[in-house]
Design a protein around this motif. Structure first.
Motif, PDB file in Angstrom:
ATOM      1  N   LEU A 411       0.836  -1.200   0.000  1.00  0.00           N
ATOM      2  CA  LEU A 411       0.000   0.000   0.000  1.00  0.00           C
ATOM      3  C   LEU A 411       0.871   1.250   0.000  1.00  0.00           C
ATOM      4  N   ALA A 412       0.248   2.379  -0.350  1.00  0.00           N
ATOM      5  CA  ALA A 412       0.991   3.634  -0.385  1.00  0.00           C
ATOM      6  C   ALA A 412       1.529   3.990   0.999  1.00  0.00           C
ATOM      7  N   ARG A 413       0.736   3.746   2.023  1.00  0.00           N
ATOM      8  CA  ARG A 413       1.211   3.897   3.403  1.00  0.00           C
ATOM      9  C   ARG A 413       0.376   2.994   4.298  1.00  0.00           C
ATOM     10  N   SER A 414       0.867   2.732   5.492  1.00  0.00           N
ATOM     11  CA  SER A 414       0.205   1.798   6.393  1.00  0.00           C
ATOM     12  C   SER A 414      -1.201   2.288   6.749  1.00  0.00           C
ATOM     13  N   PRO A 415      -2.164   1.376   6.834  1.00  0.00           N
ATOM     14  CA  PRO A 415      -3.536   1.779   7.182  1.00  0.00           C
ATOM     15  C   PRO A 415      -3.619   2.294   8.607  1.00  0.00           C
ATOM     16  N   ARG A 416      -4.580   3.166   8.831  1.00  0.00           N
ATOM     17  CA  ARG A 416      -4.929   3.571  10.193  1.00  0.00           C
ATOM     18  C   ARG A 416      -5.867   2.497  10.761  1.00  0.00           C
ATOM     19  N   VAL A 417      -5.702   2.151  12.048  1.00  0.00           N
ATOM     20  CA  VAL A 417      -6.446   1.051  12.658  1.00  0.00           C
ATOM     21  C   VAL A 417      -7.196   1.569  13.883  1.00  0.00           C
ATOM     22  N   ARG A 418      -8.467   1.165  13.981  1.00  0.00           N
ATOM     23  CA  ARG A 418      -9.285   1.518  15.157  1.00  0.00           C
ATOM     24  C   ARG A 418      -9.949   0.251  15.686  1.00  0.00           C
ATOM     25  N   PHE A 419      -9.850   0.029  16.995  1.00  0.00           N
ATOM     26  CA  PHE A 419     -10.565  -1.041  17.672  1.00  0.00           C
ATOM     27  C   PHE A 419     -11.532  -0.421  18.662  1.00  0.00           C
ATOM     28  N   ASP A 420     -12.713  -1.024  18.790  1.00  0.00           N
ATOM     29  CA  ASP A 420     -13.682  -0.511  19.763  1.00  0.00           C
ATOM     30  C   ASP A 420     -14.465  -1.692  20.323  1.00  0.00           C
ATOM     31  N   GLY A 421     -14.513  -1.810  21.640  1.00  0.00           N
ATOM     32  CA  GLY A 421     -15.274  -2.878  22.280  1.00  0.00           C
ATOM     33  C   GLY A 421     -14.379  -4.008  22.764  1.00  0.00           C
ATOM     34  N   PRO A 422     -14.946  -4.937  23.524  1.00  0.00           N
ATOM     35  CA  PRO A 422     -14.185  -6.073  24.088  1.00  0.00           C
ATOM     36  C   PRO A 422     -13.942  -7.148  23.027  1.00  0.00           C
ATOM     37  N   ILE A 423     -13.124  -6.830  22.059  1.00  0.00           N
ATOM     38  CA  ILE A 423     -12.975  -7.683  20.870  1.00  0.00           C
ATOM     39  C   ILE A 423     -12.384  -9.039  21.223  1.00  0.00           C
ATOM     40  N   ASP A 424     -11.266  -9.070  21.955  1.00  0.00           N
ATOM     41  CA  ASP A 424     -10.610 -10.342  22.254  1.00  0.00           C
ATOM     42  C   ASP A 424     -11.467 -11.232  23.140  1.00  0.00           C
ATOM     43  N   ALA A 425     -12.330 -10.657  23.951  1.00  0.00           N
ATOM     44  CA  ALA A 425     -13.170 -11.454  24.841  1.00  0.00           C
ATOM     45  C   ALA A 425     -14.421 -11.967  24.150  1.00  0.00           C
ATOM     46  N   ILE A 426     -14.839 -11.322  23.070  1.00  0.00           N
ATOM     47  CA  ILE A 426     -16.133 -11.610  22.461  1.00  0.00           C
ATOM     48  C   ILE A 426     -16.026 -12.475  21.213  1.00  0.00           C
ATOM     49  N   VAL A 427     -15.061 -12.177  20.332  1.00  0.00           N
ATOM     50  CA  VAL A 427     -14.993 -12.830  19.028  1.00  0.00           C
ATOM     51  C   VAL A 427     -14.453 -14.248  19.179  1.00  0.00           C
ATOM     52  N   ASP A 428     -15.211 -15.232  18.666  1.00  0.00           N
ATOM     53  CA  ASP A 428     -14.774 -16.621  18.796  1.00  0.00           C
ATOM     54  C   ASP A 428     -13.918 -17.032  17.607  1.00  0.00           C
ATOM     55  N   ASP A 429     -13.358 -18.249  17.678  1.00  0.00           N
ATOM     56  CA  ASP A 429     -12.434 -18.724  16.646  1.00  0.00           C
ATOM     57  C   ASP A 429     -13.109 -18.899  15.303  1.00  0.00           C
ATOM     58  N   ASP A 430     -14.388 -19.307  15.293  1.00  0.00           N
ATOM     59  CA  ASP A 430     -15.093 -19.494  14.022  1.00  0.00           C
ATOM     60  C   ASP A 430     -15.216 -18.184  13.264  1.00  0.00           C
ATOM     61  N   VAL A 431     -15.547 -17.116  13.998  1.00  0.00           N
ATOM     62  CA  VAL A 431     -15.642 -15.801  13.355  1.00  0.00           C
ATOM     63  C   VAL A 431     -14.262 -15.326  12.907  1.00  0.00           C
ATOM     64  N   LEU A 432     -13.257 -15.526  13.768  1.00  0.00           N
ATOM     65  CA  LEU A 432     -11.903 -15.091  13.435  1.00  0.00           C
ATOM     66  C   LEU A 432     -11.391 -15.804  12.183  1.00  0.00           C
ATOM     67  N   GLU A 433     -11.756 -17.063  12.024  1.00  0.00           N
ATOM     68  CA  GLU A 433     -11.314 -17.845  10.871  1.00  0.00           C
ATOM     69  C   GLU A 433     -11.811 -17.248   9.559  1.00  0.00           C
ATOM     70  N   GLN A 434     -12.958 -16.594   9.597  1.00  0.00           N
ATOM     71  CA  GLN A 434     -13.489 -15.940   8.389  1.00  0.00           C
ATOM     72  C   GLN A 434     -13.094 -14.460   8.326  1.00  0.00           C
ATOM     73  N   LEU A 435     -12.929 -13.855   9.494  1.00  0.00           N
ATOM     74  CA  LEU A 435     -12.656 -12.418   9.560  1.00  0.00           C
ATOM     75  C   LEU A 435     -11.319 -12.058   8.935  1.00  0.00           C
ATOM     76  N   LEU A 436     -10.266 -12.797   9.286  1.00  0.00           N
ATOM     77  CA  LEU A 436      -8.928 -12.446   8.805  1.00  0.00           C
ATOM     78  C   LEU A 436      -8.799 -12.591   7.281  1.00  0.00           C
ATOM     79  N   PRO A 437      -9.316 -13.669   6.658  1.00  0.00           N
ATOM     80  CA  PRO A 437      -9.260 -13.726   5.185  1.00  0.00           C
ATOM     81  C   PRO A 437     -10.031 -12.597   4.514  1.00  0.00           C
ATOM     82  N   VAL A 438     -11.166 -12.192   5.110  1.00  0.00           N
ATOM     83  CA  VAL A 438     -11.924 -11.072   4.543  1.00  0.00           C
ATOM     84  C   VAL A 438     -11.083  -9.799   4.580  1.00  0.00           C
ATOM     85  N   LEU A 439     -10.429  -9.554   5.720  1.00  0.00           N
ATOM     86  CA  LEU A 439      -9.582  -8.369   5.845  1.00  0.00           C
ATOM     87  C   LEU A 439      -8.422  -8.421   4.859  1.00  0.00           C
TER      88      LEU A 439
END
Length: 528
Positions: A411-439
């Motif tokens: 990319l032309a420059r690194s993306p800006r990143v924002r996190f909001d909410g209890p992400i590590d406590a809430i998101v399960d492995d099944d969602v993460l397995e699909q989330l990262l390829p989408v990103l």
């Protein structure tokens, strides 16, 4: 002509090229000397290819530029020329066209009848053949043949000297190139600078028209560095490279006649990081490469691999050096800045109770408290990002940061990143397995197609569900363009989670926003 006179003419011819050490110049001078020696109108020297079955080069004399252009493609070693290749002994003809092996001449070729040819040997190896036609004043004689055979013998020695000198120069250039790449890497030069020097030095070593450094990518490849006016542009290229890349992975150099980013012949050599092929150096030009040039480039790439490995090790070391700073900054932000902001917010809330009779002041204080809350969220997101980059906290945030770090160099420059909410406590492995390829696919599409300068990644979890948003300021999506496999794959991943995927462009057609939404019933709370 007396014997002394013939010997003097032969000596004069030999002296005209004997002291030259440039191979191309030696070949040209030999042809001119041969024509002068026996008074031939036309002469040529055909250099045999690596298989000894055709001509790799053809140096000619006697035809002007317009005639050579009218003839077009130079001979490759067929017809009477092929007879000398198959049977390397002197051949003298009074009528070239009457020979059984004659193919005739192409349109625009000057008329030629008389012919004299002899092989040129370098030690015990036939280097090529010397061809002479159209002797002025009649046909070639036995004396002419003796003179040309004698000239060819001396020419073989001159060619050998020129080849040795040329090889010495090539080795000097190879040594200097290796030292320059190593010096660039050892002095802390960036990865981009190291790659640029590899491409430029590879171009010079192989005497090519263009060169590039590539690495494979799904659906094509990335051009990491390019050199030469005809070099491919840096960036993603949709190109079929699977079979060729598999050969390079096996650490085998590859020569092709056309294609693979260059219009003409090219040679490709692997660059390795330890036991793994991580990139390839390619050089292209208008004429084919010979095995000697391929071997030289492959040896250069092998040495480059050491510098490449060192550069990556230096990058890893530099990354480790900043871990401590990131952890310190994160602690300072949490223990000092956030606490002071929180205390300021409490103080402002206490002030609001003392200003109940002043609505305008209360409104301003409420906005200030809201701003402080938003700033605290931003700082917490920054702390999480620092922890993920440092490797101290592994989870959803770290997975997201790993993907961003992976794609950021494209990319032309690194993306800006924002996190909001209890992400590590809430998101399960099944969602993460699909989330990262989408990103990963979303950011890769931005790199390939958007030509964007600014990219933002936002991941939010609240009572409604999870939302991943990737926004850029690029050229937008053509609503009438067919959707490719990548977007269809993203839609399927969203559907598998019971969610939805939307892709929209800005009002003016600029920028694209991709949103993945997963509803609340897909979440898994850690303490359930």
């Amino acid at each position: 002509m007396s014997t002394d006179a013939r010997l003097q003419r032969l000596l004069d011819a030999v002296l005209s090229f004997a002291d030259d050490l440039d191979l191309a110049s030696v070949l040209e001078r030999i042809v001119v000397a041969a024509c002068t020696l026996v008074d031939a109108r036309y002469g040529a020297l055909g250099v045999l290819d690596a298989d000894r079955e055709g001509l790799a080069a053809f140096v000619h004399h006697g035809s002007d530029g317009a005639t050579a252009e009218a003839i077009g493609r130079l001979p490759e070693g067929h017809g009477v020329l092929g007879v000398l290749i198959e049977d390397p002994v002197p051949l003298r003809l009074d009528d070239l066209g009457a020979h059984g092996g004659s193919y005739g001449f192409p349109p625009g070729h000057p008329e030629m009848r008389t012919f004299l040819g002899t092989p040129i040997r370098v030690r015990d190896e036939v280097f090529g053949n010397l061809y002479l036609t159209e002797k002025r004043g009649g046909g070639f004689t036995a004396h002419d043949e003796e003179l040309i055979v004698g000239l060819a013998a001396v020419a073989g020695a001159a060619i050998q000297n020129a080849r040795l000198y040329d090889e010495a120069r090539r080795r000097d250039r190879w040594r200097d190139a290796v030292l320059e790449v190593a010096g660039t890497a050892l002095s802390g030069g960036s990865a981009a600078l190291v790659r640029e020097r590899v491409a430029a030095l590879g171009l010079a070593l192989a005497e090519g028209d263009a060169a590039c450094v590539i690495e494979p990518h799904e659906g094509g490849l990335w051009v990491l560095a390019s050199s030469g006016r005809q070099g491919p542009p840096i960036g993603f290229v949709a190109a079929g490279f699977d079979r060729s890349w598999s050969e390079l992975v096996a650490a085998a150099p590859l020569r092709v006649e056309a294609g693979l980013l260059f219009d003409g012949p090219s040679v490709w050599v692997p660059i390795r990081d330890g036991e793994r092929t991580v990139a390839a150096l390619g050089v292209g030009r208008g004429t084919p490469f010979v095995p000697r040039e391929e071997a030289l480039l492959a040896t250069f790439a092998a040495q480059v691999s050491l510098a490449w490995t060192h550069e990556r090790a230096q990058t890893d070391l530099q990354r480790l050096r900043v871990v401590e700073d990131r952890e310190r900054i994160g602690r300072d932000l949490h223990d000092t800045v956030i606490q002071r902001l929180f205390a300021t917010g409490l103080s402002l809330q206490g002030s609001m109770r003392r200003c109940e009779g002043q609505p305008e002041v209360v409104s301003r204080l409420e906005r200030a408290v809201d701003d402080i809350d938003e700033i605290i969220k931003e700082i917490r997101a920054t702390i999480f990002a620092l922890q993920a980059a440092s490797g101290t906290t592994r989870g959803v945030r770290s997975g997201v940061m790993d993907v961003i770090e992976e794609v950021a160099p494209t990319l032309a420059r690194s993306p800006r990143v924002r996190f909001d909410g209890p992400i590590d406590a809430i998101v399960d492995d099944d969602v993460l397995e699909q989330l990262l390829p989408v990103l990963r696919e979303a950011l890769t599409n931005v790199a390939k197609h958007a030509h964007a300068l600014d990219v933002e990644v936002e991941l939010t979890v609240d009572q409604a569900g999870l939302q991943l948003r990737v926004r850029d300021d690029g050229r937008g999506i053509d609503p009438d363009a067919p959707r490719g496999f990548g977007l269809a794959n993203l839609t399927e991943r969203a559907a598998a989670l019971g969610g939805a995927l939307t892709i929209t462009s800005g009002r003016d057609g600029r920028g694209t926003s991709l949103v993945l939404w997963v509803p609340d019933d897909r979440r898994v709370v850690a303490d359930q």
